[in-house]
Design a protein around this motif. Structure first.
Motif, mmCIF file in Angstrom:
data_model
loop_
_atom_site.group_PDB
_atom_site.id
_atom_site.type_symbol
_atom_site.label_atom_id
_atom_site.label_comp_id
_atom_site.label_asym_id
_atom_site.label_seq_id
_atom_site.Cartn_x
_atom_site.Cartn_y
_atom_site.Cartn_z
ATOM 1 N N LEU A 1 0.852 -1.190 0.000
ATOM 2 C CA LEU A 1 0.000 0.000 0.000
ATOM 3 C C LEU A 1 0.893 1.247 0.000
ATOM 4 O O LEU A 1 1.807 1.360 0.815
ATOM 5 C CB LEU A 1 -0.899 0.052 1.240
ATOM 6 N N GLY A 2 0.608 2.174 -0.899
ATOM 7 C CA GLY A 2 1.331 3.435 -0.919
ATOM 8 C C GLY A 2 2.827 3.274 -1.063
ATOM 9 O O GLY A 2 3.588 3.995 -0.412
ATOM 10 N N ALA A 3 3.277 2.356 -1.909
ATOM 11 C CA ALA A 3 4.711 2.107 -2.108
ATOM 12 C C ALA A 3 5.173 2.815 -3.376
ATOM 13 O O ALA A 3 4.682 2.513 -4.468
ATOM 14 C CB ALA A 3 4.988 0.609 -2.201
ATOM 15 N N PRO A 4 6.135 3.744 -3.273
ATOM 16 C CA PRO A 4 6.590 4.486 -4.455
ATOM 17 C C PRO A 4 7.529 3.655 -5.316
ATOM 18 O O PRO A 4 8.607 3.268 -4.883
ATOM 19 C CB PRO A 4 7.325 5.682 -3.843
ATOM 20 N N VAL A 5 7.120 3.383 -6.544
ATOM 21 C CA VAL A 5 7.961 2.635 -7.471
ATOM 22 C C VAL A 5 8.502 3.558 -8.565
ATOM 23 O O VAL A 5 9.605 3.357 -9.056
ATOM 24 C CB VAL A 5 7.182 1.442 -8.071
ATOM 25 N N ASP A 6 7.731 4.581 -8.914
ATOM 26 C CA ASP A 6 8.224 5.623 -9.829
ATOM 27 C C ASP A 6 8.085 6.955 -9.104
ATOM 28 O O ASP A 6 7.100 7.664 -9.270
ATOM 29 C CB ASP A 6 7.428 5.613 -11.130
ATOM 30 N N SER A 7 9.076 7.288 -8.294
ATOM 31 C CA SER A 7 8.967 8.472 -7.437
ATOM 32 C C SER A 7 8.943 9.772 -8.237
ATOM 33 O O SER A 7 8.449 10.786 -7.750
ATOM 34 C CB SER A 7 10.119 8.503 -6.432
ATOM 35 N N HIS A 8 9.460 9.756 -9.465
ATOM 36 C CA HIS A 8 9.439 10.964 -10.292
ATOM 37 C C HIS A 8 8.051 11.229 -10.867
ATOM 38 O O HIS A 8 7.823 12.293 -11.457
ATOM 39 C CB HIS A 8 10.463 10.862 -11.407
ATOM 40 N N ALA A 9 7.123 10.283 -10.696
ATOM 41 C CA ALA A 9 5.748 10.455 -11.183
ATOM 42 C C ALA A 9 4.804 10.872 -10.068
ATOM 43 O O ALA A 9 3.596 10.908 -10.275
ATOM 44 C CB ALA A 9 5.258 9.159 -11.826
ATOM 45 N N SER A 10 5.363 11.212 -8.912
ATOM 46 C CA SER A 10 4.529 11.475 -7.730
ATOM 47 C C SER A 10 4.191 12.962 -7.587
ATOM 48 O O SER A 10 4.586 13.621 -6.630
ATOM 49 C CB SER A 10 5.244 10.979 -6.461
ATOM 50 N N GLY A 11 3.481 13.494 -8.561
ATOM 51 C CA GLY A 11 2.953 14.843 -8.474
ATOM 52 C C GLY A 11 4.018 15.903 -8.264
ATOM 53 O O GLY A 11 5.094 15.871 -8.878
ATOM 54 N N VAL A 12 3.722 16.864 -7.392
ATOM 55 C CA VAL A 12 4.640 17.965 -7.110
ATOM 56 C C VAL A 12 5.949 17.442 -6.526
ATOM 57 O O VAL A 12 7.041 17.901 -6.878
ATOM 58 C CB VAL A 12 3.991 18.986 -6.150
ATOM 59 N N LEU A 13 5.827 16.460 -5.633
ATOM 60 C CA LEU A 13 7.033 15.869 -5.047
ATOM 61 C C LEU A 13 7.887 15.208 -6.124
ATOM 62 O O LEU A 13 9.118 15.259 -6.084
ATOM 63 C CB LEU A 13 6.638 14.855 -3.973
ATOM 64 N N GLY A 14 7.237 14.598 -7.094
ATOM 65 C CA GLY A 14 7.972 13.978 -8.188
ATOM 66 C C GLY A 14 8.735 14.997 -9.018
ATOM 67 O O GLY A 14 9.873 14.743 -9.430
ATOM 68 N N LEU A 15 8.124 16.150 -9.259
ATOM 69 C CA LEU A 15 8.820 17.212 -9.994
ATOM 70 C C LEU A 15 10.032 17.702 -9.210
ATOM 71 O O LEU A 15 11.092 17.971 -9.795
ATOM 72 C CB LEU A 15 7.854 18.369 -10.264
ATOM 73 N N TRP B 1 14.177 8.205 -4.183
ATOM 74 C CA TRP B 1 13.562 9.481 -4.546
ATOM 75 C C TRP B 1 14.329 10.227 -5.634
ATOM 76 O O TRP B 1 13.725 10.709 -6.600
ATOM 77 C CB TRP B 1 13.430 10.361 -3.304
ATOM 78 N N ILE B 2 15.642 10.353 -5.511
ATOM 79 C CA ILE B 2 16.399 11.157 -6.484
ATOM 80 C C ILE B 2 16.741 10.340 -7.736
ATOM 81 O O ILE B 2 16.359 10.697 -8.849
ATOM 82 C CB ILE B 2 17.671 11.736 -5.840
ATOM 83 N N ASP B 3 17.451 9.220 -7.554
ATOM 84 C CA ASP B 3 17.861 8.421 -8.714
ATOM 85 C C ASP B 3 16.708 7.610 -9.304
ATOM 86 O O ASP B 3 16.808 7.136 -10.444
ATOM 87 C CB ASP B 3 19.004 7.482 -8.334
ATOM 88 N N ASN B 4 15.646 7.412 -8.534
ATOM 89 C CA ASN B 4 14.452 6.724 -9.048
ATOM 90 C C ASN B 4 14.797 5.365 -9.656
ATOM 91 O O ASN B 4 14.307 4.986 -10.724
ATOM 92 C CB ASN B 4 13.754 7.607 -10.091
ATOM 93 N N GLN B 5 15.649 4.626 -8.954
ATOM 94 C CA GLN B 5 16.117 3.344 -9.489
ATOM 95 C C GLN B 5 14.974 2.355 -9.719
ATOM 96 O O GLN B 5 14.987 1.583 -10.692
ATOM 97 C CB GLN B 5 17.151 2.736 -8.534
ATOM 98 N N LEU B 6 13.979 2.371 -8.841
ATOM 99 C CA LEU B 6 12.905 1.381 -8.943
ATOM 100 C C LEU B 6 12.126 1.486 -10.251
ATOM 101 O O LEU B 6 11.603 0.484 -10.746
ATOM 102 C CB LEU B 6 11.941 1.533 -7.766
ATOM 103 N N SER B 7 12.008 2.697 -10.780
ATOM 104 C CA SER B 7 11.254 2.857 -12.022
ATOM 105 C C SER B 7 11.892 2.081 -13.161
ATOM 106 O O SER B 7 11.247 1.783 -14.168
ATOM 107 C CB SER B 7 11.150 4.339 -12.390
ATOM 108 N N ARG B 8 13.179 1.742 -13.004
ATOM 109 C CA ARG B 8 13.876 0.934 -14.005
ATOM 110 C C ARG B 8 13.900 -0.539 -13.617
ATOM 111 O O ARG B 8 14.569 -1.354 -14.268
ATOM 112 C CB ARG B 8 15.301 1.463 -14.187
#
Length: 383
Positions: free
Chosen positions: A187-201, A294-301
């Motif tokens: 639940l609520g696990a960030p996998v693509d942190s760069h897609a998380s709205g304002v925080l993602g930007l 959060w920064i490198d967003n490794q999980l999205s890959r």
């Protein structure tokens, strides 16, 4: 004709009683808040404690029914074979899983016939600053899952992880390739942190800055001592509230408006007992999470570095239920949905339910919005 003296006397008496109620509630909320807290009432046994981390087991309920908000639910007498292990995030205290007698996740799961275990990560101090993702995912979590298996007599397990607990669940499955994790609920696990709205930007902007700094200077946050990143509990409380400052302020305004309602005051004190007692993040966890998630967003890959090892999400093949909150500003549905593209699970479901980051786990809408469906999903895969 009504007697004006009697009428005035009745009004004065009513005003006095209301004033006394407001004063009493305000005094108790400010100075005797612990007496109002309803959380933590479900009995449990501590199976193991290493001085920091402990393992809880919730024994069968003695009641024949439980109250789930406005619903009365029967307690299932026949247990499901596969136990549920709750993998909490760091920084929170365990009251969140047993917040109200009528809104307790551990109590609800136990009533649904599941053997329920919970890993309590404890309250880390500065002496634990070196604890990082490898410590929790590759050392502590497998050791405690083995204790669950020894106590339950079952090899197969279901893991339930919220927020960072959801990340721990995915990381463990990816790194260990444990084929005996039958079900994973995140639940609520960030996998693509760069897609998380304002925080993602914001994370995207930081990623660009970090890359330029690394390329030009060779500097990395992991070159610094982890104790410098130790995040105390009060800072985590403040940070969590600042993710939704308007609602945080509204909560206190509603307390003033409803100060005459003892039940509301008690509910406010109970929720605050969780929010205001958050615990520290070890510095190593802060380094790993900020940089790699959060920064490198490794999980999205589809992968993340855990110590010297690489955990790949395509190693995850457990039955997967991923849940995101429609109003979650910390981990938006877009940030959570990416997991569906990266795991190898053939049985996988993604749901968006009402609520924010905390609400999807223990908010007022959670029992109706997700708990009942979650229990049905898990029951179909636990025997």
């Amino acid at each position: 004709m009504p007697n004006p003296v009697r009428h005035a006397t009745r009004l004065a008496a009513t005003a006095y009683r209301r004033s006394a109620t407001y004063t009493s509630n305000a005094f108790d909320r400010m100075f005797r808040a612990a007496s109002l807290v309803q959380a933590g009432q479900t009995p449990f046994e501590t199976l193991h404690h290493d001085g920091l981390v402990s393992l809880r087991y919730y024994p069968p309920l003695t009641e024949s029914t439980i109250q789930l908000d406005d619903l009365e639910r029967p307690v299932r007498q026949q247990r499901h074979r596969i136990p549920v292990v709750i993998v909490p995030p760091l920084a929170v205290n365990m009251l969140i899983y047993d917040l109200f007698p009528q809104r307790s996740l551990v109590r609800f799961l136990r009533a649904q016939g599941f053997e329920v275990y919970l890993i309590d990560w404890g309250v880390p101090g500065r002496e634990h600053s070196h604890y990082n993702l490898h410590t929790y995912v590759a050392e502590l979590l497998p050791a405690y899952l083995n204790r669950v298996r020894a106590h339950s007599g079952e090899r197969e397990l279901s893991l339930h992880g919220w927020s960072m607990g959801g990340m721990f669940t995915l990381f463990y499955c990816a790194l260990s390739r444990d084929q005996h994790v039958r079900n994973a609920i995140v639940l609520g696990a960030p996998v693509d942190s760069h897609a998380s709205g304002v925080l993602g930007l914001l994370n995207q902007g930081l990623a660009g800055i970090a890359e330029r700094v690394r390329r030009r200077t060779g500097f990395r946050l992991h070159n610094l001592k982890p104790e410098w990143f130790h995040s105390p509990g009060w800072a985590n409380t403040l940070g969590f509230k600042l993710t939704n400052p308007i609602n945080s302020l509204l909560g206190y305004w509603q307390l003033v408006v409803h100060l005459g309602d003892r039940d509301f005051v008690s509910s406010h004190a109970t929720t605050s007992a969780f929010l205001d007692r958050m615990v520290a993040y070890p510095g190593g966890i802060v380094q790993d999470t900020v940089v790699r998630v959060w920064i490198d967003n490794q999980l999205s890959r589809g992968e993340i570095q855990i110590g010297d090892d690489l955990a790949r999400l395509d190693n995850v093949n457990a039955n997967l239920l991923a849940i995101a909150g429609s109003e979650d500003t910390l981990v938006t549905p877009a940030a959570a949905r990416r997991v569906m593209d990266l795991v190898r699970s053939t049985d996988k479901t993604f749901q968006v339910v009402p609520g924010g980051h905390m609400g999807i786990l223990a908010g007022r809408k959670a029992p109706q919005a997700s708990w009942l469906a979650l229990a049905d999903w898990l029951a179909a895969r636990s025997d």
